[in-house]
Write a protein that holds these residues in place. Structure first.
Motif: not given
Length: 417
Positions: A265, A304, A308, A331, A333-334, A336, A338, A340
């Protein structure tokens, strides 16, 4: 070879021909600001240094020829060059250029990428991957007009700290045992070598999903290999194996590569606020009394990437707002997913909008405001976690904060960080 969930295998891995998950350099200054961004619009240059097994140069070149057109067809790919060392025939260099960071990160952490680079695995002894934003370009004696000037005119300011995260799911019903295992493992020795040190490891659980975030000063890959050799870490990984939803055999390089590619991620944005006076700060710029939270957002299918990007703009817009209690936000992300990671001064429940990144006040660069919150309302599936109401209402934000917060399992800092 046994490796940990924060480490990828030593076989071919990285970028246009990689399965090793790395993260962009990040660090903090007292003035605060953005030190990681996959959303600044700059083109990306990826540099992959490869060490080919003795005598397998032709096999490697033949394998590259078979996959180069497939890589070239990936959305966002601009070009690549394959080079061989003048002095050492086993040392090769692959550079590639991408329109921006987002399509590259989506590609390098995909199943399609794993399948594409598989023919190269047997030829490569070791790799090292580096990723850069293109800030300036000169062709001949004049700046290049054809390529276009990158959107970012100034460098991001930071120090020698890298952030990286992995996520995976465990079998329903095993959450309590997994939490115990991840809470009780023995911390590895933080010093890797003269230039590399483990700074912080934070683990969280939400439902049956685990998120592990690490911060390293120096060489991320050296640090992760160091972690993988620790007996305590190996024992935990072996104990975790029967509880994982995705089967893995860390003794099998192909199985390990697939597990860590699926688990990666990337950190796509990191911002720190202007530091407040008083209190000693660690390497991450946060004070000794700052609380660390991880938030797993309920994302609607396909939303997603947009979420992000929105959270990144929100965090940037209020980085210097005096009422913002968030000292740092990253953040990850990969697809969908997310997540933080936020470091907050005081009680997070007193400022849920800032902690969630869903504040309604306009920021200095226009990134925040009611319009951004309205977009977030469309991107988030709040009903899926039992949250009803508008994101402009304090009650809704407080409930969303409670439902999105991951349970902290471990948050360990190096004594010198």
């Amino acid at each position: 070879m046994t490796v940990s969930p924060v480490v990828a295998t030593d076989a071919v891995s990285a970028d246009a021909l990689s399965t090793r998950a790395t993260a962009a350099p990040a660090a903090v200054t007292d003035a605060g600001g953005v030190s990681i961004s996959a959303f600044d619009g700059a083109r990306v240059r990826v540099v992959l240094m490869l060490d080919i097994h003795d005598g397998m140069q032709q096999e490697f070149l033949d394998a590259y020829e078979r996959i180069r057109d497939r890589v070239a067809s990936v959305p966002g790919h601009v070009s690549d060059q394959l080079c061989q060392s003048l002095e050492n025939p086993t040392q090769w260099l692959l550079t590639s250029e991408w329109e921006s960071a987002a399509p590259f990160l989506a590609w390098v952490n995909s199943e399609e990428h794993l399948d594409t680079v598989e023919p190269l695995q047997d030829c490569v002894r070791d790799t090292r991957s580096l990723r850069y934003s293109v800030l300036r370009e000169t062709v001949g004696e004049a700046p290049s007009a054809a390529a276009g000037e990158p959107l970012r005119s100034a460098p991001r300011i930071g120090g020698n700290v890298v952030r990286h995260a992995l996520t995976f799911t465990v079998r329903p019903g095993s959450e309590d045992e997994v939490a115990r295992l991840l809470s009780e493992y023995v911390s590895p020795e933080p010093r890797v070598d003269d230039s590399t040190r483990l700074l912080r490891t934070s683990l969280f659980l939400h439902g049956n999903r685990v998120v592990r975030a690490v911060e390293v000063r120096g060489d991320l890959q050296a640090a992760l290999r160091h972690v993988a050799r620790q007996p305590g870490v190996r024992a935990v990984e072996e104990a975790l194996d029967p509880h994982l939803e995705q089967d893995r055999d860390l003794r099998d390089p192909q199985s390990a590569r697939r597990f860590f590619t699926r688990a990666a991620m990337p950190a796509v944005h990191h911002v720190t606020s202007a530091g407040r006076a008083g209190g000693a700060k660690g390497a991450d710029g946060t004070g000794a009394h700052t609380r660390r939270l991880a938030l797993l957002y309920p994302v609607r299918p396909g939303a997603g990437p947009e979420l992000a990007r929105l959270l990144a703009r929100q965090d940037t817009s209020v980085a210097h707002a005096p009422e913002n209690p968030v000292r740092a936000a990253t953040v990850f992300h990969r697809d969908d997913l997310v997540v933080r990671l936020v470091d907050v001064d005081g009680d997070p429940e007193e400022a849920p909008a800032f902690v969630l990144g869903l504040h309604g006040s306009a920021g200095g660069d226009g990134g925040g405001g009611p319009a951004a919150v309205a977009v977030a309302q469309r991107l988030l599936d709040t009903a899926a976690i039992g949250v009803d109401g508008l994101l402009t209402e304090d009650r809704t934000l407080s409930l969303l904060l409670a439902r999105a917060r991951m349970t902290p399992l471990t948050d360990r800092r190096s004594p010198a960080s």
